[in-house]
Enzyme design. Structure first.
Site, short mmCIF file in Angstrom:
data_model
loop_
_atom_site.label_atom_id
_atom_site.label_comp_id
_atom_site.label_asym_id
_atom_site.label_seq_id
_atom_site.Cartn_x
_atom_site.Cartn_y
_atom_site.Cartn_z
N CYS A 26 0.86 -1.18 0.00
CA CYS A 26 0.00 0.00 0.00
C CYS A 26 0.90 1.24 0.00
O CYS A 26 2.13 1.14 0.13
CB CYS A 26 -0.91 0.00 1.22
SG CYS A 26 0.00 0.11 2.80
N HIS A 88 4.14 2.04 11.71
CA HIS A 88 3.01 1.79 12.62
C HIS A 88 2.77 2.95 13.58
O HIS A 88 1.74 3.01 14.23
CB HIS A 88 3.26 0.52 13.43
CG HIS A 88 3.63 -0.65 12.58
ND1 HIS A 88 4.93 -1.08 12.44
CD2 HIS A 88 2.88 -1.46 11.81
CE1 HIS A 88 4.97 -2.12 11.62
NE2 HIS A 88 3.73 -2.36 11.21
N CYS A 110 2.71 5.92 8.85
CA CYS A 110 1.75 6.06 7.75
C CYS A 110 0.85 7.27 8.01
O CYS A 110 0.32 7.43 9.13
CB CYS A 110 0.90 4.79 7.65
SG CYS A 110 -0.44 4.93 6.43
N GLU A 140 0.93 -0.35 16.35
CA GLU A 140 0.05 0.76 16.02
C GLU A 140 -0.81 1.15 17.22
O GLU A 140 -1.01 2.34 17.50
CB GLU A 140 -0.84 0.42 14.83
CG GLU A 140 -1.71 1.59 14.41
CD GLU A 140 -2.66 1.26 13.26
OE1 GLU A 140 -3.74 1.87 13.20
OE2 GLU A 140 -2.30 0.40 12.42
N THR A 179 -5.94 0.77 12.09
CA THR A 179 -6.21 0.90 10.65
C THR A 179 -6.26 -0.43 9.92
O THR A 179 -6.69 -0.48 8.76
CB THR A 179 -5.16 1.79 9.97
OG1 THR A 179 -3.88 1.16 10.08
CG2 THR A 179 -5.12 3.17 10.59
N SER A 237 2.01 -9.68 10.75
CA SER A 237 1.34 -8.65 9.96
C SER A 237 -0.16 -8.72 10.21
O SER A 237 -0.84 -9.64 9.77
CB SER A 237 1.64 -8.86 8.46
OG SER A 237 0.79 -8.07 7.67
N ASN A 239 -2.70 -6.98 9.02
CA ASN A 239 -3.59 -6.96 7.86
C ASN A 239 -3.54 -8.27 7.09
O ASN A 239 -4.53 -8.70 6.52
CB ASN A 239 -3.27 -5.76 6.95
CG ASN A 239 -2.02 -5.94 6.13
OD1 ASN A 239 -2.06 -6.52 5.04
ND2 ASN A 239 -0.88 -5.47 6.63
N SER A 282 2.09 -5.34 3.31
CA SER A 282 3.53 -5.17 3.50
C SER A 282 4.35 -6.22 2.76
O SER A 282 5.56 -6.33 2.98
CB SER A 282 3.86 -5.21 5.00
OG SER A 282 3.26 -6.31 5.64
#
EC number: 1.17.7.4
Length: 323
Positions: A26, A88, A110, A140, A179, A237, A239, A282
């Site tokens: 991303c 993060h 980010c 994060e 997020t 990770s 996500n 990532s």
């Protein structure tokens, strides 16, 4: 004696491979990696990085080979070398410590995580107590909770947490989210919170980032009609782990998180006619390419690419790296 022909003369079994769109990097991940690369190019090695710049082993190992040194805390960094903060985000105490030591630092947080930080600070300034939906211990979440004084944010991880959360006194409330959460799981938690606290204001903009949402929608499409879904990404990770969960909930018979093609157990393909392939935000695209190549060595594979959101988002680099 019975003679057996070499395995190579037998025809390969047909297999349909569906690639998700979008997948992989991303804009926030791409920006963070570029910050480390450009810092090394401009200032020379070593450049220190607090925590993994993004949660992917292959990315981290490549940056190490260029001259990045990954550390857990600033006390492992010398004062006279650049240090980069991970994508993060970090608690406010980290840049405060760096300034006190007169360190040169680059913040690779980010921008969409930074937006959550700003939202939490704004709601706190209004006198609200913040409910943060996220996973305990994730960098994060640690970074977001570290934007405000202790006790100003309560972490809610599950529907059960939402059901048992107690408002501190008569404080008005607000919420924010990590997020990289499951969109559907977060919606379930929010439905409980809104039923209990109808006055909860909406954030100015959705906290779960566009890349997380797009990749989860793409993997739902993969799951529809795929016997097996392979998600490339590291175990830490968030996500990527969510993509496996979403695939299973969306109807995939099986879904697996793999670091790269070398981690495939080919018995997973027994009885599989269609395999869906995606990658967390990532994970580099070359890992997808290696996976497809490995599949081609074993199957007569027809590779197709699903339609999906086309992402054109980019984030600016720190000015000091572009001058």
């Amino acid at each position: 004696m019975t003679l057996h022909a070499p395995a190579s003369v037998f025809p390969k079994r047909s297999l349909t491979v569906r690639l998700a769109t979008p997948r992989g990097f991303c804009a926030g991940v791409d920006r963070a990696i570029q910050i480390v690369e450009r810092a090394i190019a401009k200032y020379g090695a070593p450049v220190y990085v607090r925590h993994e710049i993004v949660h992917n082993r292959h990315v981290v190992e490549r940056l190490k080979s260029l001259g990045a040194v990954f550390v857990r805390e600033l006390d492992q960094c010398p004062d006279d070398r650049p240090v980069v903060f991970s994508a993060h985000g970090v608690p406010k105490s980290v840049p405060d410590t760096a300034r006190a030591r007169d360190m040169f630092f680059l913040d690779a947080t980010c921008p969409l995580v930074s937006k959550v930080h700003v939202e939490c600070e704004r709601r706190h300034a209004e006198g609200r107590h913040i409910i943060l939906i996220g996973h305990a211990g994730h960098p994060e979440v640690v970074g977001t909770m570290g934007q405000l004084p202790a006790g100003a944010i309560t972490l809610v991880e599950t529907v059960e947490d939402a059901q048992t959360f107690q408002r501190p006194g008569d404080a008005p409330l607000a919420y924010a989210t990590q997020t990289t959460l499951s969109v559907d799981d977060t919606a379930e938690i929010l439905s409980v919170l809104r039923a209990r606290f109808p006055e909860l204001p909406e954030p100015h903009k959705e906290d779960i980032c566009y890349a997380t949402t797009n990749r989860q929608e793409a993997v739902k499409r993969l799951a529809d009609g795929s016997d097996l879904v392979l998600v490339i990404g590291s175990q830490n990770s968030s996500n990527s782990v969510r993509l496996v969960e979403v695939a299973l909930k969306a109807g995939a018979r099986d879904a697996r998180l793999i670091d790269d093609a070398s981690h495939i157990d080919w018995s997973w393909f027994d009885g599989v006619e269609t395999v869906g392939v995606t990658a967390g935000a990532s994970a580099p695209e070359r890992l997808i390419e290696d996976l497809i190549a490995a599949i081609h060595t074993r199957f007569d594979a027809e590779v197709t690419e699903d339609d999906g959101a086309r992402e054109a988002v980019t984030f600016k680099l720190p000015r000091v790296l572009t001058n």
